[in-house]
Design a protein around this motif. Structure first.
Motif, short mmCIF file in Angstrom:
data_model
loop_
_atom_site.label_atom_id
_atom_site.label_comp_id
_atom_site.label_asym_id
_atom_site.label_seq_id
_atom_site.Cartn_x
_atom_site.Cartn_y
_atom_site.Cartn_z
N ALA A 194 24.72 56.58 -23.49
CA ALA A 194 26.08 57.13 -23.56
C ALA A 194 26.93 56.23 -24.46
N PRO A 195 27.85 56.83 -25.22
CA PRO A 195 28.73 56.00 -26.07
C PRO A 195 29.69 55.19 -25.19
N ARG A 196 30.01 53.99 -25.66
CA ARG A 196 30.90 53.12 -24.90
C ARG A 196 32.34 53.57 -25.05
N ASN A 197 33.08 53.43 -24.01
CA ASN A 197 34.51 53.76 -24.05
C ASN A 197 35.36 52.64 -23.45
N ASP A 198 34.84 51.43 -23.41
CA ASP A 198 35.58 50.31 -22.83
C ASP A 198 36.16 49.41 -23.91
N TYR A 199 36.84 49.99 -24.87
CA TYR A 199 37.46 49.22 -25.92
C TYR A 199 38.98 49.34 -25.80
N ILE A 200 39.66 48.38 -26.40
CA ILE A 200 41.11 48.33 -26.34
C ILE A 200 41.65 48.54 -27.75
N VAL A 201 42.65 49.38 -27.87
CA VAL A 201 43.29 49.63 -29.16
C VAL A 201 44.62 48.88 -29.16
N LEU A 202 44.81 48.03 -30.17
CA LEU A 202 46.06 47.29 -30.32
C LEU A 202 46.82 47.85 -31.52
N GLU A 203 48.11 47.93 -31.38
CA GLU A 203 48.95 48.42 -32.46
C GLU A 203 49.82 47.28 -32.95
N ALA A 204 49.75 47.00 -34.24
CA ALA A 204 50.58 45.95 -34.82
C ALA A 204 51.83 46.61 -35.41
#
Length: 86
Positions: free
Chosen positions: A45-55
């Motif tokens: 299964a593809p991973r979905n435990d990433y965090i998106v940061l906005e600068a």
């Protein structure tokens, strides 16, 4: 507090105590040998435990840093003068 008795597969949890009524609530759960819901585990299964940061661009940050440095230098000058005076 939660306790687990692995010999008989029993979970015991003290949920809350009501001192006014002199009651306590105790939850019991027992594991069954055969689960009632089928469970499937996906290996690829593809991973979905990433965090998106906005600068974001904050144009006043330079003024903030300059003010912080001026206050810090003023504190050091004041400490130097006070230590030199005594």
């Amino acid at each position: 507090m939660k306790a687990y008795l692995p010999d008989i597969g029993l979970h015991i949890k003290l949920e809350r105590i009501d001192p006014e009524k002199e009651e306590f609530y105790l939850y019991l759960a027992r594991l069954s040998a055969t689960p009632k819901l089928p469970l499937e585990i996906a290996d690829d299964a593809p991973r979905n435990d990433y965090i998106v940061l906005e600068a974001i661009l904050f144009p006043g940050i330079n003024l903030f840093w300059i003010g912080s440095l001026i206050m810090l230098s003023g504190m050091f000058i004041g400490m130097y003068k006070r230590l030199r005076k005594t």
